[in-house]
Design a protein around this motif. Structure first.
Motif, PDB file in Angstrom:
ATOM      1  N   CYS B  84      46.904  40.812  28.227  1.00 35.59           N
ATOM      2  CA  CYS B  84      48.339  40.591  28.256  1.00 35.59           C
ATOM      3  C   CYS B  84      48.797  40.675  29.714  1.00 35.59           C
ATOM      4  N   TYR B 101      50.011  46.700  20.301  1.00 37.03           N
ATOM      5  CA  TYR B 101      49.084  45.930  21.122  1.00 37.03           C
ATOM      6  C   TYR B 101      47.842  46.750  21.422  1.00 37.03           C
ATOM      7  N   TYR B 105      45.328  44.645  29.756  1.00 38.50           N
ATOM      8  CA  TYR B 105      46.451  44.100  30.523  1.00 38.50           C
ATOM      9  C   TYR B 105      46.012  43.496  31.842  1.00 38.50           C
TER      10      TYR B 105
END
Lengths: 199, 199
Positions: B84, B101, B105
């Motif tokens: 993400c 989630y 990242y």
């Protein structure tokens, strides 16, 4: 939330205790500090340390300053026959910002609130009376906040000066009812000082 | 304003540099700290000092944490085939708060902004591409902010993965949960209509 940086979490927790600061602002503050150069962060820490070690109550007006008496009480250019009574040092600063007041202050550090056990004694109203009498003060301006408890407190103080030939005034409702002095713009606050009425 | 406490002024000045903090909030913060016990203030200072000395960039995802790799990159339970992409560590925290989630990242630390001289190089987009290819990532979720520059940045990144067989998705636009349609801006409402899903 999965465990993120402990250092960041701890600082966020510390900032969240600040007035009006929630999780999001606290997080912003922490990341802001992280991006600051060390010199800036050192400046902030020094300022906090100095604040805690240097600032004291003024034994006249109970304002907070680096010196006792405070710079306002010690200033001979300011009229010591007029005393403006405020709830907090933050309110004092708000009035100073208007640049329309040249008298002295008295800081109550609160308002009367019998339910919370806050009595005239806690607000040192006896000291205010002694100060007014001792100094031959001509006018006491009541600048407590324009809300119920501030009004009650103003009323109580007014009662204490009844029959003493001292003019007691209340800041005018140029300030919106229900607001807090701290958030009123300087112009309105100045107007409310100028338009104060016999109380 | 007549010169008030220098110590207080200096701390107010330091707090005024914080994001979204003006004169009034800064003053409140200073007086808040003044009223805090020394132990609480020490906690705050320690947290700031620790933050500056302990927190570092994660060399995988450029998030900030006490360790490198960060606790998210080091967590084997999180799916490392999904990345993400967010603008800032604050956005990362916001997504973690959703508890929805479980991937990894990549923090850009900014958005593309040619006028400010911020290029793909500044956002380390080459590192993102290398990470995605090296790790065999299956999906890249673009969670830059839903505003012009975030959109441009998302678009640019999407372009970089064209033809590589990697799924690139963008967080959905829509109406905020708990809002009233009446008060939602037309653009968001239009987007939420366009993006409607089978129910």
């Amino acid at each position: 939330m999965s465990k993120l940086s402990k250092s960041i979490d701890e600082l966020v927790a510390a900032f969240k205790k600040f007035p009006t600061v929630g999780e999001k602002s606290a997080t912003r503050f922490a990341y802001f500090l992280m991006k600051q150069p060390k010199s800036e962060v050192k400046k902030l820490i020094d300022a906090i340390v100095t604040l805690k070690s240097e600032v004291k109550f003024c034994s006249n007006c109970f304002s907070l300053d680096d010196s006792d008496p405070c710079c306002i009480c010690a200033n001979p250019k300011r009229d010591d026959k007029v005393i403006c009574v405020v709830e907090t040092p933050v309110d004092l600063r708000a009035i100073e910002r208007t640049k329309k007041y040249a008298g002295k202050y008295f800081v109550l550090h609160g308002v009367l609130s019998p339910l919370d056990g806050i009595t005239p004694r806690d607000l040192r109203i006896d000291k205010l009376i002694a100060l007014v009498k001792g100094r031959g003060v001509k006018e006491v301006i009541l600048a407590t906040n324009p809300r119920a408890q501030g009004e009650t407190t103003a009323n109580y103080i007014k009662g204490q000066f009844a029959g003493l030939g001292i003019k007691v005034s209340r800041i005018a409702y140029g300030v919106p009812v229900g607001s807090e002095l701290e958030y009123v713009d300087s112009l309105s606050l100045a107007r409310s000082l100028e338009g104060r009425v016999q109380y």
